[in-house]
Design a protein around this motif. Sequence first.
Motif: not given
Lengths: 207, 120
Positions: A95, A98, A101, A173, A198, A201, A204-205
């Motif tokens: 990550y 990303n 993170i 989180d 994943d 994540l 949050y998308e």
Amino acid sequence: MKINPLVALLITCFLVGCQRSDIPDVLPILGDREVIDNDTVYHTIPEFSLLTQDSVSVTNADLDNYIYLSDFFFSFCPTICPKVKKQMLRIYKKYEDNDLIRLVSHSIDPKRDTPTRLKDYAESLNINTDKWMFLTGDKDELHDLAEYYFNSAFDDPEAPGGFNHSGYITLVDTHRRIRSFGLGTDPEDVDKLLLHIDVLLKEYETH
Amino acid sequence: MKRISLILLVFFTACDYVQYQQGKDLYVTHCAHCHMEDGSGVEDLYPAMKDMDVRIDELPCIITQGINHPETLLEMVAIEGLSDVEVSNISNYIMSDMNGRNEELTIKRTKTLLSQCTSQ
């Protein structure tokens, strides 16, 4: 072509059996919870105030915009810590790009793990401390904090290096809630944790 | 002769052949905590045992005395209580099985090397 029903059944069992049933669509919120005035109050990481490898003060608020992975270790640890670090490094590399993170490693041996020593430690790991920070501070605060991250850490003169502790990597989180954890000494358990990251994540998308 | 080599090759490959089994067992017990079971190490903290630029002659003293370089953060502690045979088996496992290098320490050579360790 006529298919033998037994063969069909076996193939079905095989395919169903192969599916990864341990990966949920949404990660649960872990830990004790209680209902207060019809509101569910979840287990959260309490307020803390610690120092980074650059002697900069850090509190929860600095992590509130991130999903982060936490572990507890000490640099003189001769037993499980190298293996846990190897797995933290694996997560870091996956990550690295990303920005949601972060990784947070807490020393449970703050007397010896000064910020300077943690800085050297981070440098030896060849990592970017903007993404992966190393924390030290008050020993009791650090040992108490470990419990909140589903770890244990305590003085034990009998233990190699003087401390007894567990090697869980915990996934937190942006609401300070624990969503998953994996045993840092077990690469297969960390495989599962990576899949869980994943899943988290995705939350949050879509928001 | 060719045929025998082929059969041997298939046999060794199929069985995941380890030439120095005692060396491997001792490595797993004493070294793998930090250097990892596959010898990959952890960055500069715990050096990799694979593809390292250490000569086999240096290994016995490193294993039995540890290393404390001023420029590295962590000190390698000495592994105590190993016999000369065990020290040569670990060294040979690291060089032959892990690195595929055609170097081997005899027990006699290991004894000589150990008698010459410069104590820190």
